[in-house]
Motif scaffolding. Sequence first.
Motif, PDB file in Angstrom:
ATOM      1  N   TYR A  33      -0.065  -9.471  -0.818  1.00  0.00           N
ATOM      2  CA  TYR A  33       0.303  -8.216  -0.168  1.00  0.00           C
ATOM      3  C   TYR A  33       0.963  -8.482   1.175  1.00  0.00           C
ATOM      4  O   TYR A  33       0.647  -9.465   1.846  1.00  0.00           O
ATOM      5  CB  TYR A  33      -0.957  -7.366   0.098  1.00  0.00           C
ATOM      6  CG  TYR A  33      -1.834  -7.173  -1.108  1.00  0.00           C
ATOM      7  CD1 TYR A  33      -2.747  -8.150  -1.487  1.00  0.00           C
ATOM      8  CD2 TYR A  33      -1.757  -6.015  -1.863  1.00  0.00           C
ATOM      9  CE1 TYR A  33      -3.551  -7.992  -2.594  1.00  0.00           C
ATOM     10  CE2 TYR A  33      -2.565  -5.841  -2.983  1.00  0.00           C
ATOM     11  CZ  TYR A  33      -3.458  -6.835  -3.332  1.00  0.00           C
ATOM     12  OH  TYR A  33      -4.247  -6.662  -4.445  1.00  0.00           O
ATOM     13  N   TYR A  35       1.388  -6.262   4.737  1.00  0.00           N
ATOM     14  CA  TYR A  35       1.032  -5.076   5.494  1.00  0.00           C
ATOM     15  C   TYR A  35       1.693  -5.147   6.869  1.00  0.00           C
ATOM     16  O   TYR A  35       1.972  -6.220   7.385  1.00  0.00           O
ATOM     17  CB  TYR A  35      -0.481  -4.994   5.722  1.00  0.00           C
ATOM     18  CG  TYR A  35      -1.305  -4.859   4.480  1.00  0.00           C
ATOM     19  CD1 TYR A  35      -1.887  -5.971   3.885  1.00  0.00           C
ATOM     20  CD2 TYR A  35      -1.542  -3.610   3.910  1.00  0.00           C
ATOM     21  CE1 TYR A  35      -2.661  -5.847   2.742  1.00  0.00           C
ATOM     22  CE2 TYR A  35      -2.321  -3.477   2.760  1.00  0.00           C
ATOM     23  CZ  TYR A  35      -2.874  -4.603   2.194  1.00  0.00           C
ATOM     24  OH  TYR A  35      -3.639  -4.467   1.060  1.00  0.00           O
ATOM     25  N   GLN A  37       0.979  -3.543  10.879  1.00  0.00           N
ATOM     26  CA  GLN A  37      -0.024  -2.887  11.719  1.00  0.00           C
ATOM     27  C   GLN A  37       0.642  -2.434  13.001  1.00  0.00           C
ATOM     28  O   GLN A  37       1.177  -3.243  13.757  1.00  0.00           O
ATOM     29  CB  GLN A  37      -1.184  -3.834  12.033  1.00  0.00           C
ATOM     30  CG  GLN A  37      -2.311  -3.164  12.808  1.00  0.00           C
ATOM     31  CD  GLN A  37      -3.482  -4.102  13.051  1.00  0.00           C
ATOM     32  OE1 GLN A  37      -3.297  -5.274  13.366  1.00  0.00           O
ATOM     33  NE2 GLN A  37      -4.705  -3.593  12.909  1.00  0.00           N
ATOM     34  N   LEU A  43      -3.560  -0.336   9.065  1.00  0.00           N
ATOM     35  CA  LEU A  43      -2.647  -1.189   8.306  1.00  0.00           C
ATOM     36  C   LEU A  43      -1.998  -0.381   7.194  1.00  0.00           C
ATOM     37  O   LEU A  43      -2.660   0.434   6.537  1.00  0.00           O
ATOM     38  CB  LEU A  43      -3.422  -2.355   7.707  1.00  0.00           C
ATOM     39  CG  LEU A  43      -3.865  -3.406   8.724  1.00  0.00           C
ATOM     40  CD1 LEU A  43      -5.257  -3.907   8.428  1.00  0.00           C
ATOM     41  CD2 LEU A  43      -2.867  -4.560   8.693  1.00  0.00           C
ATOM     42  N   LEU A  45       0.608  -0.652   3.724  1.00  0.00           N
ATOM     43  CA  LEU A  45       1.122  -1.566   2.713  1.00  0.00           C
ATOM     44  C   LEU A  45       2.630  -1.442   2.595  1.00  0.00           C
ATOM     45  O   LEU A  45       3.168  -0.344   2.391  1.00  0.00           O
ATOM     46  CB  LEU A  45       0.457  -1.263   1.371  1.00  0.00           C
ATOM     47  CG  LEU A  45       0.859  -2.134   0.188  1.00  0.00           C
ATOM     48  CD1 LEU A  45       0.453  -3.590   0.430  1.00  0.00           C
ATOM     49  CD2 LEU A  45       0.214  -1.608  -1.095  1.00  0.00           C
ATOM     50  N   TYR A  48       3.616  -5.237  -2.561  1.00  0.00           N
ATOM     51  CA  TYR A  48       2.589  -6.101  -3.109  1.00  0.00           C
ATOM     52  C   TYR A  48       3.074  -6.737  -4.405  1.00  0.00           C
ATOM     53  O   TYR A  48       4.050  -6.285  -5.019  1.00  0.00           O
ATOM     54  CB  TYR A  48       1.276  -5.346  -3.327  1.00  0.00           C
ATOM     55  CG  TYR A  48       1.297  -4.288  -4.411  1.00  0.00           C
ATOM     56  CD1 TYR A  48       1.732  -2.999  -4.136  1.00  0.00           C
ATOM     57  CD2 TYR A  48       0.843  -4.573  -5.690  1.00  0.00           C
ATOM     58  CE1 TYR A  48       1.741  -2.023  -5.107  1.00  0.00           C
ATOM     59  CE2 TYR A  48       0.843  -3.600  -6.677  1.00  0.00           C
ATOM     60  CZ  TYR A  48       1.288  -2.324  -6.373  1.00  0.00           C
ATOM     61  OH  TYR A  48       1.286  -1.351  -7.355  1.00  0.00           O
ATOM     62  N   PHE A  90       0.968  -8.686   8.422  1.00  0.00           N
ATOM     63  CA  PHE A  90      -0.083  -9.491   7.823  1.00  0.00           C
ATOM     64  C   PHE A  90       0.181  -9.671   6.331  1.00  0.00           C
ATOM     65  O   PHE A  90       0.497  -8.712   5.622  1.00  0.00           O
ATOM     66  CB  PHE A  90      -1.454  -8.813   7.994  1.00  0.00           C
ATOM     67  CG  PHE A  90      -1.985  -8.858   9.383  1.00  0.00           C
ATOM     68  CD1 PHE A  90      -1.783  -7.799  10.258  1.00  0.00           C
ATOM     69  CD2 PHE A  90      -2.690  -9.970   9.825  1.00  0.00           C
ATOM     70  CE1 PHE A  90      -2.275  -7.838  11.548  1.00  0.00           C
ATOM     71  CE2 PHE A  90      -3.192 -10.015  11.129  1.00  0.00           C
ATOM     72  CZ  PHE A  90      -2.972  -8.951  11.986  1.00  0.00           C
TER      73      PHE A  90
END
Lengths: 116, 108
Positions: A33, A35, A37, A43, A45, A48, A90
């Motif tokens: 995934y 993400y 922030q 967070l 998405l 993915y 992330f």
Amino acid sequence: NAGVTQTPKFQVLKTGQSMTLQCAQDMNHNSMYWYRQDPGMGLRLIYYSASEGTTDKGEVPNGYNVSRLNKREFSLRLESAAPSQTSVYFCASTRGGTGGHGYGYTFGSGTRLTVV
Amino acid sequence: KNEVEQSPQNLTAQEGEFITINCSYSVGISALHWLQQHPGGGIVSLFMLSSGKKKHGRLIATINIQEKHSSLHITASHPRDSAVYICAALQGAQKLVFGQGTRLTINP
């Protein structure tokens, strides 16, 4: 040590430049995934990959592309960076696959991206 | 209204106090995750729950599926517990919906 490795840790881009964020995991996880922030927000998405060979859009995919290069690696590309893409990114992975709800997630250490 | 709401947003306590962080969700879930984000930014998975209660050291997580509510408790809190705690609801197999986090500060 086993885990999720993200590179780079920091990056400053000019508006319109392109770059690729790299992510690799060595835990033989199926799902990966990306993400972002942002301050004051949870967070979110971006994209993915439930399993090798598949990718799907998440909540905020506009301006991004991804590649699941193999089971270990999942990259995120910004083709033409915009200031709105300034964020902390992330990468995460889980054993997952189609039954992902049974397993915990492992996160990379993050990439702090600033677009000026 | 966010699908996952945490309370409080900020919590300051003295070392040794019992800490409770709450998470309410408005969506159907297959699991509920608690995460810890360190001051340096790294995120660590603490618990994954689909029912009942889990304990790891001084941390306890509970979930009430009927009430759509989960709590994270920290017993005998310590300054090293200072971090942001994030609740995330898993919808289906792939979609994690995150709360905004609770910033916990434990003073010595």
